[in-house]
Motif scaffolding. Structure first.
Motif, short mmCIF file in Angstrom:
data_model
loop_
_atom_site.label_atom_id
_atom_site.label_comp_id
_atom_site.label_asym_id
_atom_site.label_seq_id
_atom_site.Cartn_x
_atom_site.Cartn_y
_atom_site.Cartn_z
N UNK A 64 0.86 -1.11 -0.17
CA UNK A 64 0.25 0.52 -0.02
C UNK A 64 0.91 0.94 -0.38
N UNK A 65 0.29 2.59 -0.55
CA UNK A 65 1.64 3.53 -0.70
C UNK A 65 1.36 4.76 0.88
N UNK A 66 2.32 4.90 1.16
CA UNK A 66 1.90 5.77 2.53
C UNK A 66 2.39 7.14 2.33
N UNK A 67 1.77 7.68 1.55
CA UNK A 67 2.36 9.28 1.20
C UNK A 67 1.66 10.31 0.33
N UNK A 68 1.52 11.47 0.57
CA UNK A 68 0.84 12.36 -0.23
C UNK A 68 -0.79 12.32 -0.19
N UNK A 69 -0.92 11.61 1.28
CA UNK A 69 -2.32 12.69 1.76
C UNK A 69 -3.04 13.73 1.63
N UNK A 70 -3.88 13.88 0.90
CA UNK A 70 -4.20 15.63 1.47
C UNK A 70 -3.66 15.78 -0.15
N UNK A 71 -3.18 15.54 -0.74
CA UNK A 71 -2.06 15.37 -2.23
C UNK A 71 -1.19 16.76 -1.74
N UNK A 72 -0.69 16.91 -0.88
CA UNK A 72 0.33 17.74 -0.01
C UNK A 72 1.66 18.18 -0.76
N UNK A 73 1.73 17.11 -0.86
CA UNK A 73 3.38 17.17 -1.53
C UNK A 73 3.31 17.35 -3.42
N UNK A 74 2.48 17.37 -3.80
CA UNK A 74 2.46 17.60 -5.27
C UNK A 74 2.83 19.15 -5.37
N UNK A 75 3.57 19.44 -6.41
CA UNK A 75 3.90 20.64 -6.77
C UNK A 75 3.34 21.16 -8.08
N UNK A 76 2.73 20.01 -9.02
CA UNK A 76 1.51 20.16 -9.60
C UNK A 76 2.85 20.16 -11.51
N UNK A 77 3.22 19.82 -11.14
CA UNK A 77 4.99 19.46 -11.94
C UNK A 77 4.27 17.80 -11.92
N UNK A 78 5.00 17.45 -13.45
CA UNK A 78 4.62 15.85 -14.10
C UNK A 78 3.38 15.44 -14.43
N UNK A 79 2.45 16.16 -14.60
CA UNK A 79 0.80 16.20 -14.59
C UNK A 79 0.71 15.64 -13.25
N UNK A 80 0.56 16.01 -12.05
CA UNK A 80 -0.10 15.11 -11.30
C UNK A 80 -1.02 15.65 -10.33
N UNK A 81 -1.68 17.22 -10.89
CA UNK A 81 -3.36 17.16 -10.63
C UNK A 81 -3.53 16.33 -11.22
N UNK A 82 -3.45 17.10 -13.13
CA UNK A 82 -4.95 15.82 -14.22
C UNK A 82 -4.73 15.09 -13.26
N UNK A 83 -3.65 13.82 -13.16
CA UNK A 83 -3.61 12.30 -12.65
C UNK A 83 -4.04 11.68 -11.85
N UNK A 84 -4.49 12.66 -10.47
CA UNK A 84 -5.52 12.31 -9.54
C UNK A 84 -6.50 12.83 -10.08
N UNK A 85 -6.91 13.94 -11.40
CA UNK A 85 -8.13 13.91 -11.95
C UNK A 85 -8.77 12.83 -12.51
#
Lengths: 456, 456, 456
Positions: free
Chosen positions: C83-104
């Motif tokens: 199981x994964x265990x970081x990025x709760x609440x997307x807090x460490x996203x910085x918007x690069x690498x398609x992170x936002x859209x990947x979550x969506x």
């Protein structure tokens, strides 16, 4: 390096563009289903929707197995051909050059052509007949029309070095190819099938003084269908640019979005207010008719489909305005001729399809023609000497002749064999109960005694 | 070469992005139509849907002829102007620079502003009045607001070198520009038009002890409309990045998709459960209300629209939660004030539009501001000293003042001339029969004797 | 320069592609809502639609707070994790690498998994139970399955240098991950919850000779839902290519559009005609069933989801044909077992999910595997020695075991605590009146005396 990446990006962008456009065109199936379902009487709603669903499926299977091969297979020798003859079952596709997505986009168009007919013959056409003609249409009749106008091997296509009359037929997104083909089939079918019981004749077969209008069972579904169709047209027309990896194609697609919007808006407003005025002069009452409004919008959309990329916004408005009148006039003409079209698909698709194809001959702007990839022949209103108008007129004659020539004996034979029209009692009961195991709605709510018990 | 190809690809990609986004925003017309149709009584369903359809058409024609020119025409001298004054009928467009597609995208927004009003005044507003104000709104009132905030010449815009207060108004996708403008018009209209018969007063005009709720005629259409609207918002908000040919715009659009989703979800859940708790404390019964849920979602969507590109996901959640409360509170406030909004469009669009614009002043993240193309002023919660909050507050005052100043006399005059409200008997019968030739549904099924005959 | 611009364009294009695809998948919520609403009885329509709306909201909140972190967080050490265990609440996203859209994009999938269950347990499941399990499913159960198959850290994933058996599980768009997970939960829930009153047993609990079919209350909503779902699948499957900035991804996405279309079409036609033949042999009457047609299409769509990028068009047809039979067979099996599925979601999603995952093991084309980014292992019919079939079979066992292991005690406990099933009288009255303040429709039209008065 940059150049390679750009080539890759082009592939991706164009593929995505056709995926988007094809998906929107596919959604038009839902639009047709809702529009038709809303327009028929409650007792036939299952039947019409099943036909719409099977259209999409039959269209996919027919266009996969043979339709695409007939429509688009180019020969190597560059001579004109009547029909394509390779790539059956897409077997020689290797995925390059946008082949997969090209099939997907074209399939969605083929399914549209077939589904246009469903509404016209609703409430009285047998399921078997429907299945037969929809496969015949998407597998053979429609592909031959496509081949003649949109394939590089076609005999009147614009897409070869030596097009007929120097320009060939300009039918950008298919007012003729798609809408007239579907609409002409609907016309033949409606004539041979005859009107619904009680529409123009009484029980004894004597003509009624005034035709009986059967009320639409749900105007909410009709309007939902209209909006979905309009939305889908933003795939149908801009998507017909086929590529969007360069500024010129981008301009073409963008212009299509504008002209499509304006023609629909003008068609809607014109048709509704003209109808209001006609009714007022007849009855003295001011009323606003939803059917006139929504079919006016659809008529405008069909009419702009041929020329969406080659006419200016003001010309799109005029095409839409006249489209609204064409719809109203042809609808009244059909009633006068006692031809029964359950959803007015013939005035919308056939009549406005013709008008749209003709309109290109008048309104084509030579600069926009060049941008859209055609030879820069002008329409008559831009000083053209009529080559374009001639080409487009010939395409109308050709589509009508081809469809009437094939579909008339087809439907006559079905009719003679008793496979076309349902039994009169089944028609009276409605097709849902007689063919589909029960009515389409069950609006019975909670039992009163249970509610009372709960309230205690 | 690579560079040229990249320029071409940029044009294509951005055009496609605005085609996609504009088409989704256009589909919101279907969402509003279904939501409004479902919310009114069965006897007015044709009327409200026709208004929704004519909105789209009138919006297109109004925005084509004059609206776009008033909204976006920039002068060459770089001075601030109150209103644009060229490009009427798009006549000087040459298709370069995304002009066509820019018009298409902006038209879809204008049509949205107009359609917001339709629901509020449903079931009692005359068709003529509706046509008058919707053309006035899309052709003049709305374009002036757009010009002030989104055009480079506007007096409080953020999009010039020297914006007011160093930052200008940050209303990314239009909580204020679109939703408040539509919602404020709806508020004025509802006050002058008065409540529907039997809602707050009895036959003799005496206030009722408890207002009568008119049940929505079809909750299925309401939910369908809500989902379509939410879907359309993925064009509305991310599309307002206007370009997607670079990493920065891509990040902005992507963030908008995330914040839009979260604000809607939080608004829905907050509104529904708060309503459940309020009702439970009043009646002792636990129940879950669909209207609260769906309008909570829509309220959250409206509230996030201004700040979707400049707030973090957690801030979007807070904006949505408060948006749910703003909806519920304003809805109850309107009832207390005996202002009758047939679909609760005022709490959703006006109240949450205000909240959304204000929220930017609190929650704007300076880094995200810079990425979204604004000056990197922080919101108050990020240590800002209030310039941004001031700008956005001023935009609220400005929009309210402008709309109230123009629309109040407009509606008063219509009312005095007897052109605003339908006849009481027509209202009682419903507008479908009195203005649109018959009811919107005919659910009569097969005749019993026919079914029996068939079964034999 | 060109290279930089191309990098920027890639970011933009891929972001846009996932925005488009995610939005279409999101719209599937509307499809499920309409399909389910149409399928239930009129007295439960509000309830089911509220559940569908809350799914989307709960899915967003659950996947934002914890689900995405559990599903996708990769560790740095490259070892396998449960199981994964970081990025709760997307807090460490910085918007690069398609992170936002990947979550969506991934959120939209998670919401789909949850909403599959809603239909099965319709008409009798408590709201509280629904809220509990949908948060549990999207927040924990589903993310662990995602992590195992789609994350680079998963124990049977194909996306690492050393996948299990050299290939790992090939479930391109989630026949297993999404549809089986949702469908298996639905199966457990249906067994523990028991059938609706009067479906298989009479008032005294004695089994009925023939099960009672409760008629769908609106077939129009069912078909609308089916078309919207099919449309959404053009985001679901092609979108799972995750990128479209290169020729290879473009080919993958395009192939997915083709195979998706063909499997749906073949599933629909096969299921409907097989059902017609079965009924004819039983009753002697020829009839065409809408439910068989639409669920056949959906079954074909679920079945092609795992292999859409790695099978040829003809294989897609076969997968769809068998998918139609799998649907029909499993539907009849459930009735025989007296397991009551109000919308047949278990045969569509669970049974065809299994079939789809298995089918990859037979039909995977090694060339297409390579293009889609997998190791080029062939399916059994292409000479493979079964590694791929083994991997995919194991994933079926794993998903079933995980879901059954967690959900069985979960639902049993809810049931024992009286939190799962509504009161019998509430069920009889329907959930709309008992839980949602009144019925979902009010089709009462104008009063007759008012109409008469108007006509005078």
């Amino acid at each position: 390096d940059g150049t390679n990446a750009a080539g890759d990006l082009s592939d991706g962008l164009n593929t995505f563009f056709l995926l988007f456009s094809g998906a929107l065109v596919f959604l038009m199936q839902a639009g047709f289903a809702m529009l038709c379902a809303g327009s028929v009487r409650q007792k036939n709603v299952k039947n019409i929707m099943l036909k719409n669903l099977l259209d999409a499926c039959g269209g996919a299977i027919g266009f996969y197995t043979i339709g695409y091969a007939f429509a688009y297979a180019d020969n190597a020798s560059d001579s004109k051909t009547f029909i394509g003859n390779k790539n059956f079952l897409l077997l020689s596709f290797d995925g390059s050059g946008g082949e997969w997505i090209g099939w997907f986009f074209q399939f969605a168009f083929a399914a549209t052509a077939a589904t246009i007919v469903a509404g016209t013959v609703a409430e009285r056409c047998k399921m078997q007949a429907y299945l037969c003609y929809s496969v015949f249409l998407t597998g053979f009749v429609y592909p031959v029309v496509v081949h003649s106008i949109w394939s590089g091997d076609g005999w009147i296509t614009a897409f070869r070095d030596d097009p007929w009359q120097g320009v060939g037929v300009v039918d950008f997104a298919g007012s003729g190819v798609v809408h007239m083909t579907g609409g002409a089939t609907a016309l033949v079918a409606a004539i041979i099938l005859g009107p619904r019981k009680g529409r123009f004749y009484d029980e004894d077969g004597n003509p009624l003084e005034t035709p009986v209008s059967f009320p639409a069972h749900s105007v909410a579904l009709q309007i939902l269908g209209t909006f979905i169709l309009w939305f889908g047209w933003f795939g149908f027309n801009p998507g017909s640019a086929l590529a969007i990896d360069n500024s010129v194609s981008a301009e073409t697609a963008a212009l299509c979005a504008v002209t499509t919007t304006l023609a629909a808006a003008c068609g809607c407003v014109t048709s509704m207010f003209t109808d209001t005025m006609i009714e007022k002069s007849a009855t003295g009452e001011v009323s606003y008719d939803l059917t006139a409004a929504m079919n006016g919008a659809l008529g405008g959309l069909v009419a702009i489909t041929a020329g969406c990329s080659v006419v200016t916004p003001w010309a799109a408005c005029i095409i839409g305005i006249i489209g609204g009148w064409v719809y109203l006039g042809f609808s009244k003409f059909l009633i006068k001729m006692k031809i029964d079209d359950a959803v007015d698909a013939i005035p919308v698709h056939f009549a406005n399809g013709m008008w749209g194809v003709l309109a290109v001959g008048f309104f084509a702007d030579p600069d926009l023609m060049a941008i859209a990839g055609y030879n820069d022949f002008p329409g008559v209103f831009y000083g053209g000497s009529g080559e374009l108008l001639l080409c487009n007129f010939v395409s109308i004659v050709w589509i009508c002749a081809w469809v009437f020539f094939l579909m008339t004996p087809f439907f006559v034979i079905l009719n003679v064999m008793g496979m076309f029209r349902v039994d009169p009692l089944e028609e009276e009961v409605g097709l849902d109960i007689s063919h589909h195991r029960g009515p389409g709605y069950d609006m019975a709510g909670a039992k009163k005694e249970d509610v009372e018990e709960l309230m205690e």
